[in-house]
Design a protein around this motif. Sequence first.
Motif, PDB file in Angstrom:
ATOM      1  N   PRO A  40       0.800  -1.233   0.000  1.00 61.99           N
ATOM      2  CA  PRO A  40       0.000   0.000   0.000  1.00 61.99           C
ATOM      3  C   PRO A  40       0.826   1.272   0.000  1.00 61.99           C
ATOM      4  O   PRO A  40       0.353   2.311  -0.469  1.00 61.99           O
ATOM      5  N   ALA A  41       2.050   1.218   0.491  1.00 62.64           N
ATOM      6  CA  ALA A  41       2.907   2.412   0.464  1.00 62.64           C
ATOM      7  C   ALA A  41       3.166   2.862  -0.964  1.00 62.64           C
ATOM      8  O   ALA A  41       3.480   4.033  -1.213  1.00 62.64           O
ATOM      9  N   LEU A  42       3.026   1.946  -1.921  1.00 64.18           N
ATOM     10  CA  LEU A  42       3.187   2.289  -3.330  1.00 64.18           C
ATOM     11  C   LEU A  42       1.846   2.630  -3.972  1.00 64.18           C
ATOM     12  O   LEU A  42       1.710   3.622  -4.692  1.00 64.18           O
ATOM     13  N   SER A  43       0.835   1.791  -3.724  1.00 70.59           N
ATOM     14  CA  SER A  43      -0.443   1.942  -4.418  1.00 70.59           C
ATOM     15  C   SER A  43      -1.262   3.129  -3.923  1.00 70.59           C
ATOM     16  O   SER A  43      -1.976   3.769  -4.713  1.00 70.59           O
ATOM     17  N   VAL A  44      -1.202   3.433  -2.629  1.00 71.66           N
ATOM     18  CA  VAL A  44      -2.012   4.534  -2.101  1.00 71.66           C
ATOM     19  C   VAL A  44      -1.616   5.869  -2.730  1.00 71.66           C
ATOM     20  O   VAL A  44      -2.472   6.578  -3.278  1.00 71.66           O
TER      21      VAL A  44
END
Length: 348
Positions: free
Chosen positions: A279-283
């Motif tokens: 999620p650190a990438l996708s958010v």
Amino acid sequence: MFSALHRAAATLSILMLCVTGPAVSAEPTNPAPSGEEVRFASDPGTLLAGTLETPRGFGAGPFPVAVIISGTGPWTRAGFVNIRARLLASGIATLAYDKRGQGRSTGAFIDTIPAMERDVAAAVAFLRTRSDIDPRRIALVGASQGAVAAPMVASRDPAIAAVVMLSGPVGPRGELFLSILRANLTAAGKDAADVERVAAAVGTWMEARSRGAGAAEVGRLREAAIAAFATIGLAESALGVLDTPVVLSMFEAAPDRALAMVRAPVLAIYGSRDSIIAPALSVPAAEAALSDNPDALVVAVPGMTHELTRAAATTTGGAAGEDGTMPVVTEIVGAWLARRLESAPSDR
């Protein structure tokens, strides 16, 4: 890109929406939904079977509807029980179907993203033929891989009224896949230089497969990827997991580009403890892609996994929302979608 303040305000607004929206108990008190066995055609030889549930106590329709889109794997229509109940309690019909080649659906089980997109588009086309469904109020609710397919379909169909993404990876073609690979290898304690070596080898091999390179070139690059994996102690069998049409379709997907083209309202929900899609990438990628959308919200729920359950309660993997979605997520989805579907897009 959304600022930290914008993200905090957006999170507060969605939680306030849950508080101020119509109260719905864990066990909806409205009469049981009316479920109809339906079938609709997708690719030649592929007839999808599903259940169209329409709410009771809300008149005769036509109803708004949410198409439920499962994630990777041989899923049938049986999932998302809590979310479907919440939507039905708000007067929103739901369509859930067995994936091709599964349950009562015919055709070969092809689990690539393009095949999933065609099946979703077929479901939407079928719903538009129904007199009990409002064609102006069709929403897509997808989880994991289904949350990649949903904005892909909506980007080509401006009549879609809303999109809900549950644990949907977002990022550029190829780079999204490789970034998730890097994040997972790093989380496994692998050295940064080794991780980059593996990512470069895998990316070159995947790109060759994508452009239809000759067997000799693809074979040589596959061997190079195997050698890179060997440097971090992973056997050749680990590469076999990547050597499938499904994974190649994930490499080729560009969900950030599709999401930026969606003009319908979008809700994207992530678990902060998701170990599958990073999620650190996708958010932030989702926030950037949706920055020009006037009705878009990205929410990261603390302590939730890829399946949007509490991290301590999850012992196995799976697609988000298939089993045991936490009540807070169900309420966020239900309250947000009820507001967006309460009138036709042209009337909003």
